[in-house]
Design a protein around this motif. Structure first.
Motif, PDB file in Angstrom:
ATOM      1  N   ASN A   4      65.121   3.229  53.800  1.00 28.73           N
ATOM      2  CA  ASN A   4      66.256   2.450  54.520  1.00 28.73           C
ATOM      3  C   ASN A   4      66.675   1.318  53.438  1.00 28.73           C
ATOM      4  OD1 ASN A   4      66.072   4.345  56.567  1.00 28.73           O
ATOM      5  ND2 ASN A   4      64.779   2.754  57.923  1.00 28.73           N
ATOM      6  N   SER A   5      65.949   0.671  52.969  1.00 35.15           N
ATOM      7  CA  SER A   5      66.542  -0.536  52.055  1.00 35.15           C
ATOM      8  C   SER A   5      66.884   0.089  50.735  1.00 35.15           C
ATOM      9  CB  SER A   5      65.071  -1.339  51.491  1.00 35.15           C
ATOM     10  OG  SER A   5      65.463  -2.372  50.736  1.00 35.15           O
ATOM     11  N   TYR A   6      66.478   1.021  50.228  1.00 35.70           N
ATOM     12  CA  TYR A   6      67.150   1.901  49.043  1.00 35.70           C
ATOM     13  C   TYR A   6      68.553   2.160  49.452  1.00 35.70           C
ATOM     14  CZ  TYR A   6      67.974   4.885  45.088  1.00 35.70           C
ATOM     15  OH  TYR A   6      68.443   5.742  44.000  1.00 35.70           O
ATOM     16  N   CYS A   7      68.607   2.962  50.439  1.00 34.69           N
ATOM     17  CA  CYS A   7      69.915   3.451  51.038  1.00 34.69           C
ATOM     18  C   CYS A   7      70.831   2.324  51.423  1.00 34.69           C
ATOM     19  CB  CYS A   7      69.829   4.303  52.288  1.00 34.69           C
ATOM     20  SG  CYS A   7      68.838   5.848  51.978  1.00 34.69           S
ATOM     21  N   ALA A   8      70.607   1.302  51.699  1.00 33.26           N
ATOM     22  CA  ALA A   8      71.366  -0.018  52.160  1.00 33.26           C
ATOM     23  C   ALA A   8      71.988  -0.422  50.895  1.00 33.26           C
ATOM     24  CB  ALA A   8      70.663  -0.952  52.866  1.00 33.26           C
ATOM     25  N   SER A   9      70.977  -0.611  49.762  1.00 29.90           N
ATOM     26  CA  SER A   9      71.370  -1.259  48.505  1.00 29.90           C
ATOM     27  C   SER A   9      72.307  -0.226  47.729  1.00 29.90           C
ATOM     28  CB  SER A   9      70.098  -1.279  47.531  1.00 29.90           C
ATOM     29  OG  SER A   9      69.595  -0.259  47.256  1.00 29.90           O
ATOM     30  N   GLN A  10      72.298   1.086  47.927  1.00 31.98           N
ATOM     31  CA  GLN A  10      73.093   2.055  47.370  1.00 31.98           C
ATOM     32  C   GLN A  10      74.477   1.883  48.071  1.00 31.98           C
ATOM     33  OE1 GLN A  10      72.626   3.865  44.518  1.00 31.98           O
ATOM     34  NE2 GLN A  10      70.732   2.597  44.339  1.00 31.98           N
ATOM     35  N   ARG A  11      74.509   1.758  49.101  1.00 33.65           N
ATOM     36  CA  ARG A  11      75.849   1.572  50.174  1.00 33.65           C
ATOM     37  C   ARG A  11      76.550   0.615  49.521  1.00 33.65           C
ATOM     38  NH1 ARG A  11      72.766   3.866  54.312  1.00 33.65           N
ATOM     39  NH2 ARG A  11      72.165   1.682  55.202  1.00 33.65           N
ATOM     40  N   GLU A  12      75.751  -0.723  49.643  1.00 28.91           N
ATOM     41  CA  GLU A  12      76.618  -1.888  48.951  1.00 28.91           C
ATOM     42  C   GLU A  12      77.145  -1.702  47.603  1.00 28.91           C
ATOM     43  OE1 GLU A  12      73.503  -5.041  49.223  1.00 28.91           O
ATOM     44  OE2 GLU A  12      73.597  -5.038  51.463  1.00 28.91           O
ATOM     45  N   ARG A  13      76.456  -1.000  46.785  1.00 30.78           N
ATOM     46  CA  ARG A  13      76.790  -0.989  45.522  1.00 30.78           C
ATOM     47  C   ARG A  13      78.041   0.140  45.267  1.00 30.78           C
ATOM     48  NH1 ARG A  13      75.244  -1.449  40.393  1.00 30.78           N
ATOM     49  NH2 ARG A  13      75.833   0.062  38.748  1.00 30.78           N
ATOM     50  N   LEU A  14      77.906   1.014  46.240  1.00 30.92           N
ATOM     51  CA  LEU A  14      79.130   1.920  46.265  1.00 30.92           C
ATOM     52  C   LEU A  14      80.379   1.331  47.002  1.00 30.92           C
ATOM     53  CD1 LEU A  14      80.316   5.006  45.945  1.00 30.92           C
ATOM     54  CD2 LEU A  14      79.320   5.461  48.309  1.00 30.92           C
ATOM     55  N   ALA A  15      80.306   0.540  48.015  1.00 34.68           N
ATOM     56  CA  ALA A  15      81.315  -0.357  48.460  1.00 34.68           C
ATOM     57  C   ALA A  15      81.965  -1.557  47.440  1.00 34.68           C
ATOM     58  CB  ALA A  15      80.935  -0.932  49.637  1.00 34.68           C
ATOM     59  N   MET A  16      81.197  -1.906  46.673  1.00 32.06           N
ATOM     60  CA  MET A  16      81.515  -2.773  45.488  1.00 32.06           C
ATOM     61  C   MET A  16      82.208  -1.949  44.289  1.00 32.06           C
ATOM     62  SD  MET A  16      79.405  -5.132  42.890  1.00 32.06           S
ATOM     63  CE  MET A  16      78.525  -3.663  42.424  1.00 32.06           C
TER      64      MET A  16
ATOM     65  N   THR B 176      83.938   0.873  44.886  1.00 31.59           N
ATOM     66  CA  THR B 176      85.175   1.156  45.692  1.00 31.59           C
ATOM     67  C   THR B 176      86.469   0.139  45.477  1.00 31.59           C
ATOM     68  OG1 THR B 176      84.044   2.982  46.988  1.00 31.59           O
ATOM     69  CG2 THR B 176      86.158   2.106  47.588  1.00 31.59           C
ATOM     70  N   ALA B 177      85.720  -1.129  45.931  1.00 27.19           N
ATOM     71  CA  ALA B 177      86.707  -2.293  45.707  1.00 27.19           C
ATOM     72  C   ALA B 177      87.236  -2.609  44.278  1.00 27.19           C
ATOM     73  CB  ALA B 177      85.976  -3.356  46.662  1.00 27.19           C
ATOM     74  N   ASP B 178      86.211  -2.475  43.618  1.00 31.26           N
ATOM     75  CA  ASP B 178      86.764  -2.678  41.966  1.00 31.26           C
ATOM     76  C   ASP B 178      87.693  -1.615  41.470  1.00 31.26           C
ATOM     77  OD1 ASP B 178      85.199  -5.233  42.027  1.00 31.26           O
ATOM     78  OD2 ASP B 178      83.454  -4.178  41.000  1.00 31.26           O
ATOM     79  N   LEU B 179      87.442  -0.575  41.726  1.00 29.20           N
ATOM     80  CA  LEU B 179      88.460   0.651  41.593  1.00 29.20           C
ATOM     81  C   LEU B 179      89.653   0.271  42.094  1.00 29.20           C
ATOM     82  CD1 LEU B 179      88.872   3.150  39.846  1.00 29.20           C
ATOM     83  CD2 LEU B 179      88.094   4.451  42.043  1.00 29.20           C
ATOM     84  N   ALA B 180      89.892  -0.090  43.359  1.00 34.72           N
ATOM     85  CA  ALA B 180      91.216  -0.570  43.976  1.00 34.72           C
ATOM     86  C   ALA B 180      91.775  -1.523  43.173  1.00 34.72           C
ATOM     87  CB  ALA B 180      90.946  -0.676  45.417  1.00 34.72           C
ATOM     88  N   THR B 181      91.030  -2.648  42.786  1.00 30.59           N
ATOM     89  CA  THR B 181      91.468  -3.697  42.032  1.00 30.59           C
ATOM     90  C   THR B 181      92.191  -3.397  40.698  1.00 30.59           C
ATOM     91  OG1 THR B 181      90.009  -5.288  43.142  1.00 30.59           O
ATOM     92  CG2 THR B 181      90.970  -6.119  41.403  1.00 30.59           C
ATOM     93  N   LEU B 182      91.519  -2.675  40.173  1.00 25.16           N
ATOM     94  CA  LEU B 182      91.863  -2.087  38.720  1.00 25.16           C
ATOM     95  C   LEU B 182      92.975  -1.346  38.719  1.00 25.16           C
ATOM     96  CD1 LEU B 182      88.666  -0.991  37.253  1.00 25.16           C
ATOM     97  CD2 LEU B 182      89.945  -3.082  36.611  1.00 25.16           C
TER      98      LEU B 182
END
Length: 296
Positions: A257-269, A271-277
């Motif tokens: 669960n901890s690994y999956c949560a960290s991967q979800r946070e990284r995926l959200a980051m 996605t946000a950086d791609l939208a900013t670019l």
């Protein structure tokens, strides 16, 4: 008709006398076709000769192609060269160097030295030993001569005369057996004196006690004291805190669960950086001026 003609030929052949010349007859008295010299590989063959004749072979008209002087000079040089490496052949026999000389003769080019000059080795070796046998050998150490002492009786001034009537030791058959016995006794005494003065004796010695000299009670006490420190010892080390299977499953679920949560946070980051670019590219803003959450 053919039989009559063949019979006539045979009668005519039988009527030819035996002394008729062989050149005019189709067969010789030896049953061989004339003339053998015309087709034989050996032009010297004759009917009276043996069957297994050898072909003529060339031979030396005046012997070998080497003279005595050539062989003597060659063999003498080889013997001198071989003896130079063997302390001038001091204590060396001819059989020791003959194989080496023959091998060197066979390797000399131009002539057949091994066959023509083999008989000169004995004389050359004997001449070399006769001329150089007294030469000092090289390569060996010479012992220093033993020192000599002056004759002690050279300057003796006292003149002594032996007493002819002095008692002599008895002899038997010209041998002084008594003197030999005395000499043997003195020799035995000298040998015995090397062992000591003759007063040596064996004395009783107390050997150190061993474990076998202890009594049964003493052995038990010794063994009890020796095993006392190890009474609570174990032959193996027991395992420590062992995790149960339920705890293992709960720990693995928490880790996942901890690994999956960290991967979800990284995926959200991401996605946000791609939208900013995308917004920066649409507005023409340089990428360096875009504010991104992650480091790339």
């Amino acid at each position: 008709m053919k039989n009559i003609i063949f019979s006539a030929v045979l009668i005519a052949a039988a009527a030819i006398p035996a002394t008729a010349p062989a050149a005019g007859t189709p067969f010789s008295k030896y049953g061989q076709i004339q003339n053998v010299q015309n087709y034989s590989s050996n032009p010297f063959w004759n009917p009276n000769g043996p069957y297994n004749q050898r072909m003529p072979q060339p031979v030396y008209v005046q012997g070998a192609d080497l003279n005595t002087g050539d062989c003597q000079r060659t063999v003498s040089a080889l013997v001198a060269s071989e003896c130079a490496t063997r302390n001038k052949c001091v204590g060396v026999t001819l059989s020791d160097i003959r194989p080496s000389i023959m091998l060197q003769l066979s390797r000399l080019p131009g002539h057949n030295f091994a066959t023509a000059c083999a008989g000169f080795i004995d004389e050359a070796f004997n001449d070399y030993v006769k001329n150089y046998s007294n030469a000092a050998p090289t390569g060996t150490a010479t012992a220093f001569p033993t020192a000599t002492t002056p004759n002690p009786s050279l300057n003796e001034t006292d003149f002594k005369i032996q007493n002819p009537y002095a008692p002599k030791a008895p002899t038997w058959n010209g041998e002084s057996w008594l003197l030999e016995m005395k000499g043997r006794e003195e020799e035995l005494k000298q040998l015995q004196s090397q062992n000591g003065a003759g007063t040596e004796k064996l004395v009783r010695a107390d050997f150190p006690s061993t474990y076998s000299d202890l009594s049964f009670t003493e052995r038990m006490e010794n063994e009890r004291a020796g095993f006392e420190p190890y009474k609570d010892a174990k032959a193996y080390v027991p395992l420590g805190n062992i995790e149960s299977y339920e705890d293992y499953l709960a720990r693995r679920e928490r880790t996942q669960n901890s690994y999956c949560a960290s991967q979800r946070e990284r995926l959200a980051m991401l996605t946000a950086d791609l939208a900013t670019l995308k917004k920066c590219r649409t507005a023409g803003t340089p990428i360096a001026n875009c504010k991104l959450q992650g480091t790339y």
